[in-house]
Design a protein around this motif. Structure first.
Motif, PDB file in Angstrom:
ATOM      1  N   ILE A 278       0.857  -1.190   0.000  1.00  0.00           N
ATOM      2  CA  ILE A 278       0.000   0.000   0.000  1.00  0.00           C
ATOM      3  C   ILE A 278       0.891   1.238   0.000  1.00  0.00           C
ATOM      4  N   PRO A 279       0.782   2.101  -0.980  1.00  0.00           N
ATOM      5  CA  PRO A 279       1.664   3.283  -1.042  1.00  0.00           C
ATOM      6  C   PRO A 279       1.451   4.213   0.145  1.00  0.00           C
ATOM      7  N   SER A 280       2.508   4.849   0.565  1.00  0.00           N
ATOM      8  CA  SER A 280       2.416   5.832   1.640  1.00  0.00           C
ATOM      9  C   SER A 280       1.469   6.953   1.235  1.00  0.00           C
ATOM     10  N   GLY A 281       0.606   7.364   2.151  1.00  0.00           N
ATOM     11  CA  GLY A 281      -0.369   8.415   1.864  1.00  0.00           C
ATOM     12  C   GLY A 281      -1.699   7.885   1.372  1.00  0.00           C
ATOM     13  N   GLU A 282      -1.796   6.565   1.152  1.00  0.00           N
ATOM     14  CA  GLU A 282      -3.046   5.953   0.701  1.00  0.00           C
ATOM     15  C   GLU A 282      -3.574   4.993   1.753  1.00  0.00           C
ATOM     16  N   THR A 283      -4.835   4.612   1.635  1.00  0.00           N
ATOM     17  CA  THR A 283      -5.456   3.668   2.549  1.00  0.00           C
ATOM     18  C   THR A 283      -6.208   2.600   1.770  1.00  0.00           C
ATOM     19  N   GLY A 307      -4.340  -7.665  12.583  1.00  0.00           N
ATOM     20  CA  GLY A 307      -4.149  -7.457  14.010  1.00  0.00           C
ATOM     21  C   GLY A 307      -2.964  -8.204  14.585  1.00  0.00           C
ATOM     22  N   MET A 308      -2.483  -9.229  13.873  1.00  0.00           N
ATOM     23  CA  MET A 308      -1.349 -10.024  14.343  1.00  0.00           C
ATOM     24  C   MET A 308      -0.006  -9.469  13.872  1.00  0.00           C
ATOM     25  N   ASN A 309      -0.033  -8.383  13.121  1.00  0.00           N
ATOM     26  CA  ASN A 309       1.201  -7.778  12.638  1.00  0.00           C
ATOM     27  C   ASN A 309       2.083  -7.354  13.805  1.00  0.00           C
ATOM     28  N   GLN A 310       3.348  -7.753  13.787  1.00  0.00           N
ATOM     29  CA  GLN A 310       4.280  -7.416  14.858  1.00  0.00           C
ATOM     30  C   GLN A 310       5.313  -6.374  14.440  1.00  0.00           C
ATOM     31  N   LEU A 311       5.121  -5.777  13.279  1.00  0.00           N
ATOM     32  CA  LEU A 311       6.083  -4.796  12.793  1.00  0.00           C
ATOM     33  C   LEU A 311       5.354  -3.484  12.479  1.00  0.00           C
ATOM     34  N   ALA A 312       5.069  -2.740  13.530  1.00  0.00           N
ATOM     35  CA  ALA A 312       4.317  -1.495  13.382  1.00  0.00           C
ATOM     36  C   ALA A 312       5.045  -0.517  12.466  1.00  0.00           C
ATOM     37  N   ILE A 313       4.282   0.269  11.760  1.00  0.00           N
ATOM     38  CA  ILE A 313       4.732   1.336  10.857  1.00  0.00           C
ATOM     39  C   ILE A 313       5.375   0.779   9.591  1.00  0.00           C
ATOM     40  N   ILE A 314       6.403  -0.078   9.706  1.00  0.00           N
ATOM     41  CA  ILE A 314       7.061  -0.548   8.488  1.00  0.00           C
ATOM     42  C   ILE A 314       6.211  -1.583   7.748  1.00  0.00           C
ATOM     43  N   VAL A 315       5.362  -2.316   8.458  1.00  0.00           N
ATOM     44  CA  VAL A 315       4.290  -3.088   7.819  1.00  0.00           C
ATOM     45  C   VAL A 315       3.025  -2.320   8.183  1.00  0.00           C
ATOM     46  N   PRO A 316       2.583  -1.425   7.307  1.00  0.00           N
ATOM     47  CA  PRO A 316       1.659  -0.343   7.678  1.00  0.00           C
ATOM     48  C   PRO A 316       0.194  -0.750   7.851  1.00  0.00           C
ATOM     49  N   CYS A 317      -0.078  -1.492   8.925  1.00  0.00           N
ATOM     50  CA  CYS A 317      -1.477  -1.846   9.191  1.00  0.00           C
ATOM     51  C   CYS A 317      -2.312  -0.615   9.544  1.00  0.00           C
ATOM     52  N   HIS A 318      -1.645   0.507   9.843  1.00  0.00           N
ATOM     53  CA  HIS A 318      -2.389   1.743  10.118  1.00  0.00           C
ATOM     54  C   HIS A 318      -3.048   2.295   8.850  1.00  0.00           C
ATOM     55  N   ARG A 319      -2.658   1.792   7.680  1.00  0.00           N
ATOM     56  CA  ARG A 319      -3.264   2.264   6.424  1.00  0.00           C
ATOM     57  C   ARG A 319      -4.550   1.522   6.079  1.00  0.00           C
ATOM     58  N   ILE A 320      -5.008   0.637   6.967  1.00  0.00           N
ATOM     59  CA  ILE A 320      -6.271  -0.070   6.762  1.00  0.00           C
ATOM     60  C   ILE A 320      -7.381   0.663   7.498  1.00  0.00           C
ATOM     61  N   ILE A 321      -8.438   1.026   6.774  1.00  0.00           N
ATOM     62  CA  ILE A 321      -9.596   1.707   7.365  1.00  0.00           C
ATOM     63  C   ILE A 321     -10.861   0.930   7.026  1.00  0.00           C
ATOM     64  N   GLN A 322     -11.973   1.368   7.573  1.00  0.00           N
ATOM     65  CA  GLN A 322     -13.249   0.721   7.300  1.00  0.00           C
ATOM     66  C   GLN A 322     -13.742   1.085   5.899  1.00  0.00           C
ATOM     67  N   SER A 323     -14.631   0.249   5.372  1.00  0.00           N
ATOM     68  CA  SER A 323     -15.173   0.494   4.032  1.00  0.00           C
ATOM     69  C   SER A 323     -15.937   1.812   3.946  1.00  0.00           C
ATOM     70  N   ASP A 324     -16.508   2.268   5.083  1.00  0.00           N
ATOM     71  CA  ASP A 324     -17.262   3.531   5.083  1.00  0.00           C
ATOM     72  C   ASP A 324     -16.357   4.744   5.272  1.00  0.00           C
ATOM     73  N   GLY A 325     -15.049   4.517   5.338  1.00  0.00           N
ATOM     74  CA  GLY A 325     -14.119   5.627   5.474  1.00  0.00           C
ATOM     75  C   GLY A 325     -13.705   5.942   6.895  1.00  0.00           C
ATOM     76  N   SER A 326     -14.348   5.325   7.897  1.00  0.00           N
ATOM     77  CA  SER A 326     -13.961   5.557   9.292  1.00  0.00           C
ATOM     78  C   SER A 326     -12.652   4.832   9.573  1.00  0.00           C
ATOM     79  N   LEU A 327     -11.970   5.259  10.613  1.00  0.00           N
ATOM     80  CA  LEU A 327     -10.626   4.747  10.865  1.00  0.00           C
ATOM     81  C   LEU A 327     -10.592   3.290  11.311  1.00  0.00           C
ATOM     82  N   GLY A 328     -11.583   2.850  12.084  1.00  0.00           N
ATOM     83  CA  GLY A 328     -11.516   1.493  12.624  1.00  0.00           C
ATOM     84  C   GLY A 328     -10.521   1.444  13.769  1.00  0.00           C
ATOM     85  N   GLY A 329     -10.020   0.271  14.095  1.00  0.00           N
ATOM     86  CA  GLY A 329      -9.115   0.140  15.231  1.00  0.00           C
ATOM     87  C   GLY A 329      -7.655   0.197  14.839  1.00  0.00           C
TER      88      GLY A 329
END
Length: 347
Positions: A278-283, A307-329
């Motif tokens: 997933i490119p930086s700046g996209e979700t 949720g099982m990702n153990q490499l925060a930021i460099i494996v960017p699970c923060h770029r995953i959001i809900q289908s309705d555009g909300s952030l999710g967890g």
């Protein structure tokens, strides 16, 4: 992370013992290793020896222990016997993993303990005990010393508490004569709070915020999977990720080159590889991810793997959001997720 201006404001409140700041912040004193409430009667430390926290859990995870004079884990106007009993019990055995049965032996109802701690301190008793235990281990990692030094136990009611807490989570430290595999762990300060990195000599295995829920279990699973002890120190992958994180947080890097090793099932690894794409700046959404992997029905499985990702930021699970555009967890907290996404969009 508090701004310099806000830290100065809190320090002035500490000097003046302003009661209106009770519950707003706690202060960790680097020279004594304790954390206090704003109205603590003890002699005031220098500003450069203070670290300010918005809640007690942050202070515990940063390895500070409760001050015995101002009792920061007690209500300013009323210290319950239950809270006093449990905090004292944890300080006597800071490495202990508490269970409901242990509480019952104190004639304390587990639900009552959970409710009182949650209401007053924003965390349950189990979360408090876990933060205290994890904080001891994190203190040793932050110190960067290569061996368990018994002197670091000074100041704790349990002389072996520091050593035991570290060993319980990280594994027994091997002697020079033992032929054990060893992983290195290092503390990394970032603008979003401290992180811990664990690696061997070839690749990074874990990168997480130290206050992530479940971090203790993640570390234990890693240690057991690799059948290795974890000791404070650095390897080349850790030195590399420290340099790359510095560049990332100042907006000069979007793609990480630090070598990593994934510990998971083939499906989980495929999800993590997709996250890295997933490119930086996209979700993306979980639905997008499942479709990309050719299995539109695997939305929940993708979510679990995320949720099982153990490499925060460099494996960017923060770029995953809900289908309705909300952030999710997000395991590192929604505030951090918002910051990371906004930061990457600016880049």
């Amino acid at each position: 992370m508090l701004t310099e201006l806000k830290s100065r404001e809190y320090y002035q409140a500490l000097l003046e013992k302003k009661s209106e700041y009770e519950g707003v912040f706690y202060v960790g004193v680097k020279t004594t290793g304790v954390f206090c409430r704003p109205t603590c009667p003890a002699r005031k430390p220098k500003f450069e020896n203070c670290t300010f926290f918005l809640n007690a859990e942050q202070a515990l995870l940063a390895s500070f222990r409760p001050c015995k004079r101002c009792k920061p884990l007690s209500h300013p106007n009323h210290e319950t016997g239950l809270v006093r009993t449990l905090v004292d019990a944890v300080e006597k055995e800071p490495e202990k993993r508490w269970t409901n049965q242990d509480l019952q032996e104190f004639s304390i109802d587990p639900s009552t303990a959970r409710r009182q701690f949650k209401k007053r301190f924003g965390m349950t008793f189990v979360e408090y005990a876990r933060a205290r235990r994890m904080g001891l281990a994190m203190k040793h990692i932050r110190s960067g010393k290569p061996v368990i030094d018994a002197q670091l136990s000074s100041g704790y009611e349990s002389s072996s508490g520091f050593r035991d807490a570290f060993s319980r989570i990280m594994g027994d430290v091997p002697t020079q004569s033992e032929d054990h595999r060893v992983l290195k762990a290092s503390w990394i300060d970032t603008p979003l709070g401290p992180m811990v990195a664990i690696a061997n000599e070839e690749a990074l295995l874990l990168l997480e915020f130290v206050d992530r829920r479940g971090l203790e279990r993640e570390v234990e699973r890693l240690r057991e999977n690799r059948e290795a002890a974890i000791i404070p120190g650095e390897s080349e992958p850790i030195r590399m990720i420290k340099r790359e994180l510095e560049l990332y947080f100042v907006g000069k890097l979007t793609t990480f080159q630090t070598p990593v090793q994934f510990l998971g099932t083939p499906f989980q690894k495929s999800v993590w590889h997709q996250l890295q794409a997933i490119p930086s700046g996209e979700t993306r959404s979980y639905t997008d991810m499942a479709r990309k992997m050719g299995n539109p029905q695997a939305v929940r499985a993708v979510g679990r793997a995320n949720g099982m990702n153990q490499l925060a930021i460099i494996v960017p699970c923060h770029r995953i959001i809900q289908s309705d555009g909300s952030l999710g967890g997000y395991g590192g907290g929604i505030a951090r997720k918002e910051w990371l996404l906004a930061h990457e969009k600016r880049i």
